[in-house]
Motif scaffolding. Sequence first.
Motif, PDB file in Angstrom:
ATOM      1  N   THR A   1       0.807  -1.219   0.000  1.00 51.96           N
ATOM      2  CA  THR A   1       0.000   0.000   0.000  1.00 51.96           C
ATOM      3  C   THR A   1       0.841   1.270   0.000  1.00 51.96           C
ATOM      4  OG1 THR A   1      -1.725  -1.157   1.237  1.00 51.96           O
ATOM      5  CG2 THR A   1      -1.838   1.241   1.227  1.00 51.96           C
ATOM      6  N   LEU A   2       0.359   2.267  -0.729  1.00 49.39           N
ATOM      7  CA  LEU A   2       0.940   3.604  -0.732  1.00 49.39           C
ATOM      8  C   LEU A   2      -0.094   4.571  -0.169  1.00 49.39           C
ATOM      9  CD1 LEU A   2       3.581   4.978  -1.923  1.00 49.39           C
ATOM     10  CD2 LEU A   2       2.103   5.751  -3.773  1.00 49.39           C
ATOM     11  N   ARG A   3       0.326   5.358   0.862  1.00 51.67           N
ATOM     12  CA  ARG A   3      -0.581   6.350   1.462  1.00 51.67           C
ATOM     13  C   ARG A   3      -0.010   7.744   1.262  1.00 51.67           C
ATOM     14  NH1 ARG A   3      -1.222   4.714   7.480  1.00 51.67           N
ATOM     15  NH2 ARG A   3       0.940   4.005   7.161  1.00 51.67           N
ATOM     16  N   PHE A   4      -0.893   8.676   0.942  1.00 48.64           N
ATOM     17  CA  PHE A   4      -0.515  10.029   0.579  1.00 48.64           C
ATOM     18  C   PHE A   4      -1.126  11.014   1.577  1.00 48.64           C
ATOM     19  CE2 PHE A   4      -0.888  13.932  -1.928  1.00 48.64           C
ATOM     20  CZ  PHE A   4       0.340  14.001  -2.562  1.00 48.64           C
ATOM     21  N   PHE A   5      -0.231  11.796   2.267  1.00 46.78           N
ATOM     22  CA  PHE A   5      -0.692  12.751   3.277  1.00 46.78           C
ATOM     23  C   PHE A   5      -0.321  14.173   2.863  1.00 46.78           C
ATOM     24  CE2 PHE A   5      -0.067   8.769   5.435  1.00 46.78           C
ATOM     25  CZ  PHE A   5      -1.034   8.705   6.428  1.00 46.78           C
ATOM     26  N   VAL A   6      -1.213  15.128   3.153  1.00 48.31           N
ATOM     27  CA  VAL A   6      -0.922  16.544   2.997  1.00 48.31           C
ATOM     28  C   VAL A   6      -1.207  17.227   4.328  1.00 48.31           C
ATOM     29  CG1 VAL A   6      -1.476  18.690   1.788  1.00 48.31           C
ATOM     30  CG2 VAL A   6      -1.504  16.523   0.539  1.00 48.31           C
ATOM     31  N   ASP A   7      -0.195  17.854   4.888  1.00 52.78           N
ATOM     32  CA  ASP A   7      -0.314  18.507   6.194  1.00 52.78           C
ATOM     33  C   ASP A   7      -0.870  17.561   7.252  1.00 52.78           C
ATOM     34  OD1 ASP A   7       0.661  20.797   5.045  1.00 52.78           O
ATOM     35  OD2 ASP A   7      -1.306  21.717   4.742  1.00 52.78           O
ATOM     36  N   GLY A   8      -0.415  16.293   7.201  1.00 55.17           N
ATOM     37  CA  GLY A   8      -0.822  15.318   8.198  1.00 55.17           C
ATOM     38  C   GLY A   8      -2.183  14.694   7.965  1.00 55.17           C
ATOM     39  N   ILE A   9      -2.850  15.074   6.883  1.00 46.57           N
ATOM     40  CA  ILE A   9      -4.192  14.545   6.588  1.00 46.57           C
ATOM     41  C   ILE A   9      -4.083  13.508   5.471  1.00 46.57           C
ATOM     42  CG2 ILE A   9      -6.522  15.111   5.802  1.00 46.57           C
ATOM     43  CD1 ILE A   9      -6.056  17.952   6.863  1.00 46.57           C
ATOM     44  N   LEU A  10      -4.624  12.310   5.696  1.00 42.33           N
ATOM     45  CA  LEU A  10      -4.628  11.274   4.673  1.00 42.33           C
ATOM     46  C   LEU A  10      -5.585  11.675   3.555  1.00 42.33           C
ATOM     47  CD1 LEU A  10      -3.780   8.396   3.747  1.00 42.33           C
ATOM     48  CD2 LEU A  10      -5.762   7.535   5.011  1.00 42.33           C
ATOM     49  N   VAL A  11      -5.036  11.843   2.336  1.00 39.63           N
ATOM     50  CA  VAL A  11      -5.870  12.302   1.225  1.00 39.63           C
ATOM     51  C   VAL A  11      -6.006  11.256   0.126  1.00 39.63           C
ATOM     52  CG1 VAL A  11      -5.313  14.731   1.641  1.00 39.63           C
ATOM     53  CG2 VAL A  11      -3.890  13.385   0.086  1.00 39.63           C
TER      54      VAL A  11
ATOM     55  N   VAL B   1      -1.915   8.025  -6.965  1.00 39.62           N
ATOM     56  CA  VAL B   1      -2.906   8.685  -6.119  1.00 39.62           C
ATOM     57  C   VAL B   1      -3.220  10.038  -6.754  1.00 39.62           C
ATOM     58  CG1 VAL B   1      -3.373   9.708  -3.867  1.00 39.62           C
ATOM     59  CG2 VAL B   1      -2.143   7.543  -4.009  1.00 39.62           C
ATOM     60  N   THR B   2      -4.503  10.311  -6.996  1.00 40.29           N
ATOM     61  CA  THR B   2      -4.928  11.579  -7.581  1.00 40.29           C
ATOM     62  C   THR B   2      -5.695  12.380  -6.542  1.00 40.29           C
ATOM     63  OG1 THR B   2      -5.095  10.569  -9.782  1.00 40.29           O
ATOM     64  CG2 THR B   2      -6.219  12.666  -9.447  1.00 40.29           C
ATOM     65  N   TYR B   3      -5.339  13.660  -6.404  1.00 35.57           N
ATOM     66  CA  TYR B   3      -6.021  14.486  -5.407  1.00 35.57           C
ATOM     67  C   TYR B   3      -6.168  15.903  -5.933  1.00 35.57           C
ATOM     68  CZ  TYR B   3      -7.287  16.634  -0.996  1.00 35.57           C
ATOM     69  OH  TYR B   3      -7.952  17.317  -0.014  1.00 35.57           O
ATOM     70  N   ASN B   4      -7.292  16.529  -5.625  1.00 37.11           N
ATOM     71  CA  ASN B   4      -7.577  17.900  -6.030  1.00 37.11           C
ATOM     72  C   ASN B   4      -7.138  18.849  -4.914  1.00 37.11           C
ATOM     73  OD1 ASN B   4      -8.602  20.348  -6.849  1.00 37.11           O
ATOM     74  ND2 ASN B   4     -10.553  19.513  -7.569  1.00 37.11           N
ATOM     75  N   PHE B   5      -6.176  19.690  -5.198  1.00 34.58           N
ATOM     76  CA  PHE B   5      -5.611  20.574  -4.175  1.00 34.58           C
ATOM     77  C   PHE B   5      -6.372  21.887  -4.021  1.00 34.58           C
ATOM     78  CE2 PHE B   5      -2.055  17.750  -4.706  1.00 34.58           C
ATOM     79  CZ  PHE B   5      -1.457  17.721  -3.458  1.00 34.58           C
ATOM     80  N   THR B   6      -7.528  22.009  -4.645  1.00 33.57           N
ATOM     81  CA  THR B   6      -8.260  23.278  -4.564  1.00 33.57           C
ATOM     82  C   THR B   6      -8.721  23.582  -3.150  1.00 33.57           C
ATOM     83  OG1 THR B   6     -10.298  22.112  -5.176  1.00 33.57           O
ATOM     84  CG2 THR B   6      -9.041  23.144  -6.958  1.00 33.57           C
ATOM     85  N   ASN B   7      -8.763  22.559  -2.280  1.00 38.92           N
ATOM     86  CA  ASN B   7      -9.206  22.790  -0.903  1.00 38.92           C
ATOM     87  C   ASN B   7      -8.105  23.395  -0.025  1.00 38.92           C
ATOM     88  OD1 ASN B   7     -11.742  21.690  -1.442  1.00 38.92           O
ATOM     89  ND2 ASN B   7     -11.040  19.601  -0.971  1.00 38.92           N
ATOM     90  N   PHE B   8      -6.892  23.503  -0.581  1.00 39.28           N
ATOM     91  CA  PHE B   8      -5.779  24.029   0.197  1.00 39.28           C
ATOM     92  C   PHE B   8      -5.446  25.442  -0.240  1.00 39.28           C
ATOM     93  CE2 PHE B   8      -5.370  19.519   0.730  1.00 39.28           C
ATOM     94  CZ  PHE B   8      -4.884  19.358   2.024  1.00 39.28           C
ATOM     95  N   THR B   9      -5.016  26.265   0.717  1.00 43.26           N
ATOM     96  CA  THR B   9      -4.646  27.641   0.419  1.00 43.26           C
ATOM     97  C   THR B   9      -3.284  27.669  -0.257  1.00 43.26           C
ATOM     98  OG1 THR B   9      -3.634  27.885   2.594  1.00 43.26           O
ATOM     99  CG2 THR B   9      -5.941  28.512   2.388  1.00 43.26           C
ATOM    100  N   VAL B  10      -3.014  28.765  -0.960  1.00 37.24           N
ATOM    101  CA  VAL B  10      -1.718  28.937  -1.612  1.00 37.24           C
ATOM    102  C   VAL B  10      -0.647  29.114  -0.530  1.00 37.24           C
ATOM    103  CG1 VAL B  10      -0.358  30.397  -3.143  1.00 37.24           C
ATOM    104  CG2 VAL B  10      -2.768  29.952  -3.667  1.00 37.24           C
ATOM    105  N   GLY B  11       0.466  28.427  -0.676  1.00 36.80           N
ATOM    106  CA  GLY B  11       1.543  28.523   0.308  1.00 36.80           C
ATOM    107  C   GLY B  11       2.260  27.198   0.449  1.00 36.80           C
TER     108      GLY B  11
END
Length: 208
Positions: free
Chosen positions: A22-32, A44-54
């Motif tokens: 298994t491969l798990r993908f986290f952004v800022d500690g959140i499993l996405v 793993v495909t994820y839409n980053f529109t929920n994250f602020t610029v930075g």
Amino acid sequence: NKIVAEVKDEDGNVTPAVDGNTLRFFVDGILVGTSTIVNGTANVTYNFTNFTVGKHEILVIYSGTLQKTITAITISLSSGWNMISVPLRIVNCTDSLWAITYDAQNGGWGQWGTTKNLEPDKGYFVYSPEAKNITFLGDPVTINEIKLTAGWNLIPSPKEIDLSKYDLKQETYNNMTGYGWYLTGSDYTLTTKTEPYKAYWVYANSNI
């Protein structure tokens, strides 16, 4: 944008991932996202529109085993003393060896005895009562550098090494000139270039 992650073993070598793990993908500690390895890869495909610029922390975790490549190396031993090295993390060999190595930092010999586990980053003296071939099985280890202490060092030779490129003492013996001493029968020969799977005495002019 695409993020590519590679699986590496403890030596830093890129190693094929094993199907079904298994491969798990986290952004800022959140499993996405989570994906299963198929044919050595996972996506793993994820839409980053929920994250602020930075700046954001991205972490990819591989859970499972690594696909190891088992390599066989056969070394011919002469009757008597031999100087050898084996660039493998050994899992098995065809016979136990009477072996000893030299600790340059402490200026003394290691423990003498029988073993099947030779460390890949060390050179060894091995005693054989008869001429024979011995085969080692294990995981290849990439040795990119060999650290030397000022004075005498017993070094491994995972590949051909041009000793003239290093700060070593040049020696002359029996009409031979070189930097590395290798035991042949009951006497030493001098060389400038090492041969794979052998071990050599070298004298370092400084810590390298």
